[in-house]
Design an enzyme around this catalytic site. Structure first.
Site, short mmCIF file in Angstrom:
data_model
loop_
_atom_site.label_atom_id
_atom_site.label_comp_id
_atom_site.label_asym_id
_atom_site.label_seq_id
_atom_site.Cartn_x
_atom_site.Cartn_y
_atom_site.Cartn_z
N GLU A 49 0.82 -1.22 0.00
CA GLU A 49 0.00 0.00 0.00
C GLU A 49 0.85 1.27 0.00
O GLU A 49 0.40 2.31 -0.48
CB GLU A 49 -0.95 0.02 1.20
CG GLU A 49 -2.12 -0.93 1.10
CD GLU A 49 -1.85 -2.29 1.72
OE1 GLU A 49 -0.65 -2.58 2.03
OE2 GLU A 49 -2.80 -3.07 1.91
N PHE A 111 -10.43 -6.92 15.85
CA PHE A 111 -9.34 -7.37 14.99
C PHE A 111 -8.99 -6.29 13.97
O PHE A 111 -9.85 -5.77 13.26
CB PHE A 111 -9.78 -8.65 14.28
CG PHE A 111 -8.79 -9.17 13.26
CD1 PHE A 111 -7.52 -9.61 13.65
CD2 PHE A 111 -9.12 -9.22 11.92
CE1 PHE A 111 -6.63 -10.09 12.73
CE2 PHE A 111 -8.22 -9.71 10.97
CZ PHE A 111 -6.97 -10.14 11.38
N GLN A 112 -7.74 -5.90 13.91
CA GLN A 112 -7.18 -4.91 12.99
C GLN A 112 -7.69 -3.48 13.26
O GLN A 112 -7.54 -2.61 12.41
CB GLN A 112 -7.45 -5.28 11.53
CG GLN A 112 -6.73 -6.54 11.07
CD GLN A 112 -6.82 -6.76 9.57
OE1 GLN A 112 -7.86 -6.52 8.97
NE2 GLN A 112 -5.75 -7.25 8.98
N VAL A 377 15.53 9.31 -3.12
CA VAL A 377 16.19 10.18 -2.16
C VAL A 377 17.56 9.59 -1.81
O VAL A 377 17.72 8.38 -1.70
CB VAL A 377 15.33 10.33 -0.89
CG1 VAL A 377 16.14 10.87 0.27
CG2 VAL A 377 14.15 11.25 -1.18
N PHE A 462 24.42 8.13 0.74
CA PHE A 462 24.23 9.48 1.24
C PHE A 462 24.30 9.50 2.77
O PHE A 462 24.79 10.46 3.37
CB PHE A 462 22.90 10.04 0.76
CG PHE A 462 22.84 11.55 0.77
CD1 PHE A 462 23.46 12.30 -0.21
CD2 PHE A 462 22.17 12.23 1.78
CE1 PHE A 462 23.43 13.68 -0.20
CE2 PHE A 462 22.12 13.61 1.80
CZ PHE A 462 22.75 14.34 0.81
#
Length: 571
Positions: A49, A111-112, A377, A462
């Site tokens: 997602e 639940f969830q 990035v 980086f």
């Protein structure tokens, strides 16, 4: 009688939305079934997602139109949050459908169960729970309008049972409409007076200059002012611009840094550059922004102008005196030419390793004139800022404000879905690609011909630079990478791999010409330094401390590699 979910889908279609990104789940069943029976709204199935919300962010950034993503209850919609933060901070319009547990179970630790209205509040301009079927059409209309007009994220939290409820309501159309915003005459007069008084004026131009290219050049010519651009402003400012003197900020050029520090008058146009240390210390500052709340956040502003850049500049132009001295402009453009020459000399082949500058320069030279570049990035953003050429048709988007890893591949899903025939190039870091590696399967499943370039330096490069600058011995940044081209082949994507500079031009050409999705895994120099435009005393101390600590830790060979790789940048 249609369901609530069907009304949502029909309203999105009526409003010009073309697709929704997400993963199915039981609490989304009503919504996905409504998509099934209305093929005008495409369901783009991703593998995580977070990629759905990044894809929506990428589509909205390129089109300027509302993009949509969806997540099932609990962990499903929770995964959306990082990409939604990116969309919110990039100020692009995104609607997120966050499914919720059954209405009668809310508050029972079911639940969830989560509380999405609280979770998404910090990354949205609007978030609301739909508690009844009758409430939904109005809240959907409000949410879409908030996202469009405020250029941000709107979240509708909808319990699965509410989505399945019947409703007697027609689909509505919600679209954006252009408008003009001009500061008061008194503020225009004050700004013109200050600009006429200035002897060394510099323009700092950001993403707010989109659509104002002609006005930007016109005011630069009248003021004889060099233009410094931000990362998000690069694609709108740089094309064929004789006044451009490069970027400033941590990724910028020394010429951009000097243009800001040496001015006595600074005109900020549609920018929110966050780094206070790069602003002039003693200059008259005029800031133009369509959002008045943004003015003065980064530096003290003497004359605030609340308005769109094009309209405000158009009002200023007749009041600005011509025949100004061009000394400041000529000095900075010459500085920029020297800086550009020095940077270009680094983008050359090497017998020993592949410099990332050389890879990026080849991509720039061989990519389509209207290609879309999306850097991860980290170091890929640095090389994109310095070696990709914008021409007015190309686009350059990324997680430039939120600064999240793993944006390149996931945002390319949204861009390529919206523009099937446009060359889309994801400049992926090896760490960023690995983080959402499953989205390679999204490319094959949805037949998206994204070209993914991997800057494979076996490190969080980086982060290592940040450690060195702060005086720390690099630790925890090693990446034991696979051959990404082999992984690509395993999931049905054409894979290429290059380890020597001499092989790179031919393979880059083949890679970009390949008709389907492709991955180019390039083994690049790990120790390449992306030098900031100005080295502070603290950074110099940090590098010295890093050298001492590295020797004492028994890793002195790392210093030798660092010096060998970067000696060409120093002499």
């Amino acid at each position: 009688m249609p369901t609530v979910a069907r009304n949502i889908v029909d309203t999105l279609v009526a409003s010009g939305v073309k697709r929704v990104y997400g993963i199915p789940g039981d609490s989304l069943n009503g919504f996905t079934d409504a998509l099934r029976v209305n093929p005008q709204l495409e369901w783009v199935h991703v593998r995580h997602e977070e990629a759905a919300s990044f894809a929506a962010s990428g589509e909205a950034a390129l089109t300027g139109e509302l993009a949509v993503c969806a997540g099932s209850c609990g962990p499903g919609n929770l995964h959306l949050i990082n990409g939604l933060f990116d969309a919110q901070r990039s100020r692009v319009p995104v609607l997120a459908i966050a499914a919720q547990i059954p209405s009668d179970e809310i508050g029972s630790n079911y639940f969830q169960e989560t509380h999405p209205t609280e979770l998404f509040r910090d990354c949205s301009v609007y978030v609301e729970n739909v508690s009844s079927a009758e409430q939904m059409p109005r809240l959907l209309r409000i949410a879409m309008r908030e996202a469009i007009e405020k250029r941000g994220v709107a979240v509708l939290v909808i319990p699965g049972d509410v989505g399945l409820a019947d409703i007697d309501a027609a689909a509505e159309e919600v679209r954006a409409y252009p408008s003009h915003m001009i500061p008061a005459d008194s503020q225009i007069e004050a700004a013109a007076k200050a600009l006429n008084k200035g002897k060394k004026t510099t323009i700092l131009a950001g993403a707010g200059t989109e659509g104002a290219y002609d006005e930007l050049l016109a005011i630069a010519e009248k003021l004889q002012a060099p233009i410094v651009h931000t990362m998000r402003g690069k694609e709108f400012v740089e094309p064929d611009n004789p006044y451009d003197v490069g970027m400033t900020g941590l990724l910028g050029f020394s010429s951009g840094y000097a243009a800001l520090k040496d001015c006595d008058t600074l005109l900020m146009l549609g920018t929110d550059l966050p780094y206070q240390q790069f602003y002039p210390e003693d200059a008259t500052v005029i800031q133009v922004d369509v959002r008045g709340s943004q003015i003065g956040r980064r530096t003290k502003v003497d004359i605030p102008l609340v308005g769109t850049v094009a309209d405000t500049v158009e009002a200023l132009l007749p009041k600005i005196k011509a025949n100004r001295s061009s000394t400041h402009l000529k000095s900075l453009t010459k500085h920029y030419q020297r800086t550009r020459k020095d940077l270009d000399e680094l983008a050359t082949p090497s017998k020993r390793t592949i410099h990332p500058q050389y890879l990026t320069r080849l991509l720039d030279e061989m990519a389509d004139d209207d290609a879309v570049f999306i850097p991860d990035v980290g170091s890929p953003v640095v090389w994109a800022a310095r070696y990709l050429t914008m021409n007015g048709k190309r686009r350059l988007i990324g997680s430039f404000s939120h600064g999240s890893m793993a944006n390149a591949l996931s945002q390319s899903v949204g861009v390529q879905s919206a523009f099937e025939d446009r060359q889309t190039i994801a400049l992926a870091g090896d760490g960023g690609l690995a983080m959402l590696l499953g989205e390679l399967i999204t490319l094959t499943q949805n037949k998206l011909p994204v070209k993914t370039v991997v800057y494979n330096n076996s490190s969080l490069n980086f982060v290592e630079l940040e450690m060195k600058a702060a005086g720390f011995v690099t630790f925890g940044t090693d990446l034991d990478n696979p051959d990404f081209s082999t992984i690509a082949e395993a999931v049905g994507i054409k894979g290429f791999r290059v380890e020597k500079s001499k092989d790179l031009p031919k393979v880059v050409k083949e890679f970009l010409a390949y008709p389907g999705p492709a991955v180019l895994d390039v083994v690049t120099e790990r120790q390449e330094l992306s030098m900031p435009p100005s080295i502070t005393v603290e950074q110099a101390k940090g590098f010295a401390l890093y050298a001492i600590r590295t020797v004492l830790s028994g890793k002195g060979d790392e210093l030798i590699d660092l010096a060998r790789t970067n000696i060409r940048q120093l002499f």
